[in-house]
Design an enzyme around this catalytic site. Structure first.
Site, PDB file in Angstrom:
ATOM      1  N   CYS A 247       0.798  -1.228   0.000  1.00 53.03           N
ATOM      2  CA  CYS A 247       0.000   0.000   0.000  1.00 53.03           C
ATOM      3  C   CYS A 247       0.831   1.279   0.000  1.00 53.03           C
ATOM      4  O   CYS A 247       0.273   2.379   0.022  1.00 53.03           O
ATOM      5  CB  CYS A 247      -0.961  -0.008   1.180  1.00 53.03           C
ATOM      6  SG  CYS A 247      -2.137  -1.380   1.100  1.00 53.03           S
TER       7      CYS A 247
ATOM      8  N   HIS B 260      -1.839   8.319   6.467  1.00 58.31           N
ATOM      9  CA  HIS B 260      -2.089   7.024   5.838  1.00 58.31           C
ATOM     10  C   HIS B 260      -3.351   6.394   6.410  1.00 58.31           C
ATOM     11  O   HIS B 260      -4.041   5.647   5.706  1.00 58.31           O
ATOM     12  CB  HIS B 260      -0.905   6.094   6.082  1.00 58.31           C
ATOM     13  CG  HIS B 260      -1.130   4.693   5.604  1.00 58.31           C
ATOM     14  ND1 HIS B 260      -1.179   4.364   4.256  1.00 58.31           N
ATOM     15  CD2 HIS B 260      -1.356   3.521   6.271  1.00 58.31           C
ATOM     16  CE1 HIS B 260      -1.395   3.072   4.122  1.00 58.31           C
ATOM     17  NE2 HIS B 260      -1.511   2.531   5.330  1.00 58.31           N
TER      18      HIS B 260
ATOM     19  N   HIS C  50      -9.787   2.700   1.588  1.00 62.15           N
ATOM     20  CA  HIS C  50      -8.354   2.489   1.376  1.00 62.15           C
ATOM     21  C   HIS C  50      -8.107   2.105  -0.084  1.00 62.15           C
ATOM     22  O   HIS C  50      -8.465   1.010  -0.520  1.00 62.15           O
ATOM     23  CB  HIS C  50      -7.850   1.394   2.315  1.00 62.15           C
ATOM     24  CG  HIS C  50      -6.369   1.221   2.290  1.00 62.15           C
ATOM     25  ND1 HIS C  50      -5.527   2.085   1.629  1.00 62.15           N
ATOM     26  CD2 HIS C  50      -5.567   0.264   2.843  1.00 62.15           C
ATOM     27  CE1 HIS C  50      -4.276   1.688   1.782  1.00 62.15           C
ATOM     28  NE2 HIS C  50      -4.280   0.581   2.506  1.00 62.15           N
TER      29      HIS C  50
END
Length: 404
Positions: free
Chosen positions: A162, A299, A334
Site C-alpha cells: 500500500c 495514511h 483504502h
C-alpha cells in the site's frame, strides 16, 4: 539537486472522475463508499467497497488498445491523460529519452483469473487470446502507457503493497532531482473487484458498519472497526522546475522531499517508528523543520492497530509541533496501491481550492489521539507544507513533502 515541480494531476476516483468532482467531494466531505450486493451474496464478511461512477473505458481508448488493459490500467491512462492535458506538455516532450513512466501497482488479480476461466471454457491455451499475457502482469500499466504515450525514458512499476503509489512518486522525484530525467509521469492504480479482495476480507480487517456505508471508514475514531477496500487511479506529471518555468507551465506545487524506511519487524503489524524515520528524512531533504509542516495527509486506514501505530509515529516526529491531520481515506476508503499517489492529487486539489479536507466520521477520539489536531470538518485554509504518509504490508514506508 534540481527542484521538482508538479505541473499536472489527474485521477479516476470513487470521489469523481474529474478533478472538479473530486475537489468538490473533498471539500464537502462526500464519501464514495457503498454496499456491493454481489459480495454480500458470495459470503463476504463485509460487502463495503469504494465505487467509481460515470467512468466508461470506451470513452478513453478503442477496443484494440483495451485488449491488453484491465479497467484499472485504462483508468491509469485516463488519469495520466488528464494530468498531461493540464501540464501542457507537447507530443515532442513526451516522445523523448528525458520522459519517464513510473507507477505503483502490486497485483493484477482479475486478469489472471480471467485467463484461467477462458482456458476452462475454451479447452485450449491457444484460444485464451494474446491480450491476456499483458493484462495479467503487474507491470501492465507502464508497459501499456509506454506504448500509448511513446515515452522513451524510465518505464517500470513499483510493487510495495500500500506504499506503492507513494514510492512511485518518490522515485520519479529522485530521477528528476538527480538529473536523470527531465520529466516523469507517475502515479498508482488499484483494481476494484470482489475477486481481488476475498482473501483480504477473510482476515477480518474490513469494517462491518454495513448499515451506514458512508460512515464505515472512521480513521482515528475510537469506534473505528476496520478499513473499506477501494481503488481507481491517480497520476502526476513531475518536471524539472526550471524547464517547466521556462516553457510557461502552470506550476501547481513542488515535491520537495521523499523519505523511505522499512520497519524490519512483523509482516502485517506496523512498526512504532518506521513512518517517523521516513518522515524525518523527507522533512530534512525539503530543508524544513517539523514546525514548518502545517498539514499531515495521514495514511490512516481506520484499522485499530494501524491508526494507533501512525499516531505513535506522528507523536515521535512532531514533538512540540501540532499540524492539522486528516485521512482522505475517511471518504475514499483504502485505495491500496493507488493511495500514496492519490494523496498527492488530493493535497494539490486542496491547495488549489483553498481548503484542507476533513477527516469525516471522526466523532470522538481516544486517549491515543488526545491533543492532536485531527480535523473533522473542512478547514478553509490551504496546506502550504504538507507531509504525506504512506505505509504497507511488510513494513514499507513512504513519506513525501509537498510545498506550495
Amino acid at each position: 539537486m534540481y527542484k521538482v515541480a508538479v505541473t499536472g494531476i489527474g485521477a479516476i476516483s470513487v470521489l469523481g472522475s474529474t478533478l472538479l468532482e473530486i475537489s468538490d467531494s473533498l471539500k464537502n466531505g462526500r464519501s464514495g463508499i457503498v454496499i456491493d450486493n454481489t459480495r454480500a451474496k458470495l459470503g463476504f464478511e463485509s460487502p463495503l467497497t469504494g465505487k467509481i461512477k460515470d467512468f466508461d473505458p470506451k470513452d478513453w481508448l478503442g477496443r484494440k488498445q483495451r485488449k491488453t488493459m484491465p479497467d484499472y490500467a485504462v483508468q491509469a491512462y485516463a488519469a495520466s491523460r488528464q494530468a498531461l492535458d493540464q501540464s501542457g506538455l507537447s507530443e515532442r516532450d513526451l516522445q523523448s529519452d528525458e520522459t519517464g513512466l513510473i507507477f505503483g501497482c502490486d497485483s493484477s488479480c482479475i486478469a489472471a483469473l480471467e485467463q484461467v476461466d477462458l482456458l476452462k471454457k475454451r479447452g485450449e491455451t491457444a484460444l485464451i487470446g494474446s491480450g491476456a499475457v499483458f493484462r495479467s502482469m503487474t507491470s501492465c500499466i507502464t508497459m501499456n502507457l509506454n506504448a500509448l504515450f511513446k515515452t522513451r525514458g524510465a518505464a517500470w512499476t513499483i510493487s510495495s503493497a500500500c506504499s506503492s503509489g507513494g514510492h512511485a512518486v518518490g522515485q520519479a522525484f529522485n530521477l528528476i532531482a538527480s538529473g536523470q530525467q527531465e520529466r516523469v509521469i507517475c502515479g498508482g492504480a488499484q483494481e476494484i473487484n470482489w475477486q481481488s479482495m476475498c482473501s483480504f476480507d477473510g482476515l477480518g480487517a474490513f469494517s462491518s458498519n454495513i448499515a451506514h456505508p458512508a460512515q464505515a471508514s472512521r480513521p482515528f475514531d475510537e469506534k473505528r472497526d476496520g478499513l473499506v477496500p477501494s481503488g481507481g487511479a491517480a497520476a502526476i506529471v513531475l518536471e524539472r522546475y526550471e524547464l517547466a518555468e521556462a516553457r510557461g507551465a502552470d506550476i501547481l506545487g513542488t515535491i520537495a522531499g521523499y523519505g523511505f524506511s522499512s520497519d524490519g519487524g512483523h509482516i502485517s503489524v506496523p512498526g512504532k517508528n518506521g513512518l517517523a524515520r521516513a518522515g524525518a528524512k523527507a522533512i530534512k531533504q525539503a530543508d524544513l523543520s517539523v514546525a514548518d509542516i502545517d498539514y499531515i495527509c495521514a495514511h490512516a486506514t481506520a484499522t485499530p492497530a494501524g491508526d494507533a501505530a501512525e499516531i505513535e509515529n506522528i507523536r515521535t516526529l512532531f514533538k512540540g509541533s501540532n499540524p492539522n491531520i486528516s485521512s482522505t481515506k475517511s471518504m475514499t476508503g483504502h485505495e491500496l496501491w493507488m493511495s500514496g499517489a492519490s494523496q498527492v492529487v488530493y493535497t494539490v486539489l486542496m491547495n488549489m481550492g483553498g481548503f484542507t479536507a476533513p477527516n469525516i466520521n471522526f466523532a470522538a477520539g481516544s486517549d491515543e489521539t488526545k491533543g492532536l489536531k485531527i480535523i473533522p470538518e473542512t478547514v478553509y485554509e490551504p496546506p502550504r507544507n504538507a507531509l504525506l504518509n504512506s505505509a504497507g504490508f511488510g513494513g514499507t514506508n513512504s513519506c513525501l513533502i509537498l510545498k506550495f
